[in-house]
Design a protein around this motif. Structure first.
Motif, PDB file in Angstrom:
ATOM      1  N   ASP A 295      49.517  41.094  45.889  1.00  0.00           N
ATOM      2  CA  ASP A 295      48.499  42.965  45.591  1.00  0.00           C
ATOM      3  C   ASP A 295      48.129  42.875  44.817  1.00  0.00           C
ATOM      4  O   ASP A 295      48.429  44.320  43.925  1.00  0.00           O
ATOM      5  CB  ASP A 295      49.340  43.946  46.341  1.00  0.00           C
ATOM      6  N   PRO A 296      46.982  42.175  44.002  1.00  0.00           N
ATOM      7  CA  PRO A 296      46.899  42.584  42.846  1.00  0.00           C
ATOM      8  C   PRO A 296      46.206  43.381  42.054  1.00  0.00           C
ATOM      9  O   PRO A 296      45.535  43.741  43.364  1.00  0.00           O
ATOM     10  CB  PRO A 296      45.732  41.028  42.244  1.00  0.00           C
ATOM     11  N   PRO A 297      45.974  44.290  41.190  1.00  0.00           N
ATOM     12  CA  PRO A 297      45.045  45.262  40.629  1.00  0.00           C
ATOM     13  C   PRO A 297      43.680  45.241  41.297  1.00  0.00           C
ATOM     14  O   PRO A 297      43.382  43.597  41.428  1.00  0.00           O
ATOM     15  CB  PRO A 297      44.882  45.732  39.387  1.00  0.00           C
ATOM     16  N   ARG A 298      42.676  45.814  41.065  1.00  0.00           N
ATOM     17  CA  ARG A 298      41.458  45.346  40.876  1.00  0.00           C
ATOM     18  C   ARG A 298      40.348  44.346  40.410  1.00  0.00           C
ATOM     19  O   ARG A 298      39.398  43.937  41.363  1.00  0.00           O
ATOM     20  CB  ARG A 298      40.126  46.620  41.496  1.00  0.00           C
ATOM     21  N   ALA A 299      41.055  44.409  39.899  1.00  0.00           N
ATOM     22  CA  ALA A 299      40.122  42.739  39.206  1.00  0.00           C
ATOM     23  C   ALA A 299      40.707  41.598  39.704  1.00  0.00           C
ATOM     24  O   ALA A 299      39.661  40.635  39.599  1.00  0.00           O
ATOM     25  CB  ALA A 299      40.872  42.943  37.602  1.00  0.00           C
ATOM     26  N   GLY A 300      41.558  41.132  40.327  1.00  0.00           N
ATOM     27  CA  GLY A 300      42.166  40.184  41.023  1.00  0.00           C
ATOM     28  C   GLY A 300      42.634  39.545  40.567  1.00  0.00           C
ATOM     29  O   GLY A 300      43.432  40.139  39.929  1.00  0.00           O
ATOM     30  N   LEU A 301      42.656  38.249  41.068  1.00  0.00           N
ATOM     31  CA  LEU A 301      43.755  37.092  41.143  1.00  0.00           C
ATOM     32  C   LEU A 301      43.686  36.617  39.313  1.00  0.00           C
ATOM     33  O   LEU A 301      42.154  36.539  39.341  1.00  0.00           O
ATOM     34  CB  LEU A 301      44.225  36.210  41.881  1.00  0.00           C
ATOM     35  N   HIS A 302      44.557  36.652  38.561  1.00  0.00           N
ATOM     36  CA  HIS A 302      44.094  36.267  37.555  1.00  0.00           C
ATOM     37  C   HIS A 302      44.008  34.294  37.268  1.00  0.00           C
ATOM     38  O   HIS A 302      44.382  33.719  38.116  1.00  0.00           O
ATOM     39  CB  HIS A 302      45.733  36.110  36.649  1.00  0.00           C
ATOM     40  N   PRO A 303      43.128  33.753  36.281  1.00  0.00           N
ATOM     41  CA  PRO A 303      42.190  32.873  36.873  1.00  0.00           C
ATOM     42  C   PRO A 303      43.634  31.521  37.525  1.00  0.00           C
ATOM     43  O   PRO A 303      43.824  30.462  37.837  1.00  0.00           O
ATOM     44  CB  PRO A 303      41.142  32.356  36.273  1.00  0.00           C
ATOM     45  N   LYS A 304      44.245  31.862  35.989  1.00  0.00           N
ATOM     46  CA  LYS A 304      45.408  30.501  36.565  1.00  0.00           C
ATOM     47  C   LYS A 304      46.557  30.689  36.837  1.00  0.00           C
ATOM     48  O   LYS A 304      47.014  29.632  37.751  1.00  0.00           O
ATOM     49  CB  LYS A 304      46.749  30.790  35.180  1.00  0.00           C
ATOM     50  N   LEU A 305      46.601  32.041  37.601  1.00  0.00           N
ATOM     51  CA  LEU A 305      47.588  31.792  38.923  1.00  0.00           C
ATOM     52  C   LEU A 305      46.557  31.133  40.314  1.00  0.00           C
ATOM     53  O   LEU A 305      47.247  30.601  41.141  1.00  0.00           O
ATOM     54  CB  LEU A 305      47.240  33.399  39.304  1.00  0.00           C
ATOM     55  N   ILE A 306      45.468  31.614  40.568  1.00  0.00           N
ATOM     56  CA  ILE A 306      44.703  30.853  41.408  1.00  0.00           C
ATOM     57  C   ILE A 306      44.897  29.439  41.112  1.00  0.00           C
ATOM     58  O   ILE A 306      44.949  28.436  42.171  1.00  0.00           O
ATOM     59  CB  ILE A 306      42.633  30.895  41.275  1.00  0.00           C
TER      60      ILE A 306
END
Length: 418
Positions: free
Chosen positions: A347-358
């Motif tokens: 449930d990330p902030p509006r910026a979405g998931l961090h590329p490293k997490l993806i």
């Protein structure tokens, strides 16, 4: 120039075509005929700052709030609620490239459990639309409910009795900055938090709010226009409580909680229905809204959150509900061994998931991801990146924010069988 509003932008502004360009017109509806008198630029967009409504659309309805069109809060009150939901359904479906239902809010007035009221030299209320310095003076807020008028009346009496100065954001002068009102919609408990600049607060302040469960005084020592600060003192209870189903949550002035309690019940319930397996990782876990609810249902939950204060609140909520759940401080990009979990909730902030997490999700390959988002654009972007190994099996919108362009979404992603 003059023309007819064709449709709404994703931000809820009417779109008027001017040759190849578009002019965004706030507080309009498709079918409105308008005359543009003055415009302003915001980044690469042209927004009407002054306009006349020449002929109203058949879509329009009479807004309930007397401050509509001035206040920057509710952008869509002039559009019937069923049409708001239809528009949000179209927006979410377009971003996710499939038909997505949007669940209407159980209440469309009196639903907000928090409002941040600015106290400024120009008024006690909310920022005037399109400005960062001006404020619209209000006596009540219909989306919060009747308690708002009582608190604002008490505030004005207190200010009049002690002749306290209001804050001028452009000069960084004045004492009183914000009053934040929070209410447990299912418990009836009320919190009043006065945010000031550094100075001396009359000791009689809490006497003006005898009906409040909790009264706080916070100090914002910066020039930033924020409605929180360092806690100076509180009276009454340290926390107020809110209840979602059979789970009770503690609310503190500096902690985040879903602002629509009535719809938040549906949110946590639906997330719990989508969880698969026993071991759950709750990323961006906050105060444990999902984690504690799931632990109450027998799931083995670990929560990770970057904010240490939120983690402490999550631990308190777990103890309050007598459940076993682990919450710790950590960054999304530093998570390891995602394959140890049956379901990962994000449930990330509006910026979405961090590329490293993806990258970690694709590498470790947890079988089930439940992605909760308040931004359809970044949600769609992240789902597309995960589509290499994951199939979008389910999507549902929830209207957490009636009369605004925002919509919450829950999606279920399943890893392809190898």
């Amino acid at each position: 120039m003059r023309g007819v509003i064709e449709r709404l932008s994703d931000e809820g502004l009417g779109i008027l075509k001017a040759g190849r360009k578009e002019i965004l017109v706030p507080h309009t509806a498709p079918g409105d005929e308008v005359e543009i008198l003055k415009t302003r630029r915001k980044k690469r967009k042209v927004i009407a700052s002054e306009f006349k409504l020449i002929r109203p659309s058949n879509l329009r309805t009479e807004p309930l709030c007397p401050y509509f069109g001035l206040c920057g809060g509710c952008l869509l009150q002039h559009i019937p609620y069923e049409e708001q939901v239809r528009w949000k359904t179209e927006k979410l479906s377009r971003h996710l490239n499939q038909n997505v239902e949007v669940l209407p809010s159980p209440k469309i007035f009196g639903h907000r459990n928090r409002i941040d009221v600015v106290i400024s030299t120009s008024g006690i209320g909310f920022r005037r639309y399109g400005t960062w310095w001006d404020a619209v003076d209000i006596a009540t807020c219909p989306v919060f409910g009747e308690t708002s008028s009582r608190v604002l009346k008490s505030l004005r009496e207190f200010m009049e009795d002690f002749n306290l100065s209001r804050y001028d954001i452009r000069k960084n002068e004045g004492f009183l900055r914000y009053i934040v009102i929070r209410e447990g919609k299912f418990t009836g408990e009320l919190m009043v938090n006065l945010v000031t600049k550094e100075g001396k607060l009359p000791e009689e302040f809490p006497d003006y709010f005898p009906y409040a469960t909790s009264v706080y005084w916070s100090v914002n020592k910066t020039e930033s226009d924020v409605s929180y600060g360092d806690i100076e003192r509180f009276w009454g209870q340290e926390f107020i409580r809110e209840k979602l189903g059979d789970v009770v949550y503690l609310i503190h002035p500096n902690s985040f909680f879903q602002t629509n309690s009535y719809q938040a019940v549906n949110l946590v319930r639906k997330v719990s229905e989508l969880v698969d397996g026993e071991r759950v990782l709750d990323l961006y876990s906050g105060v444990g809204t999902f984690g504690v609810y799931l632990a109450k249902r027998g799931f083995k939950v670990e929560g990770v959150e970057i904010n240490p204060f939120a983690v402490e609140m999550a631990k308190k909520n777990a103890r309050l509900n007598n459940v076993e759940a682990t919450f710790k401080v950590g960054r999304d990009r530093d998570i390891r061994n995602l394959s140890n979990y049956d379901t990962v909730i994000v449930d990330p902030p509006r910026a979405g998931l961090h590329p490293k997490l993806i990258q970690k999700i694709l590498k470790d390959g947890p079988k089930t991801i439940v992605y909760v988002s308040c931004n359809p654009k970044t949600l769609a972007r992240d789902v597309e990146k995960l589509a290499k190994d994951y199939r979008l099996e389910f999507a549902l919108g929830l209207d957490m924010f009636p009369h605004t362009p925002h919509v919450e979404a829950i999606t279920l992603l399943k890893r392809f069988e190898i």
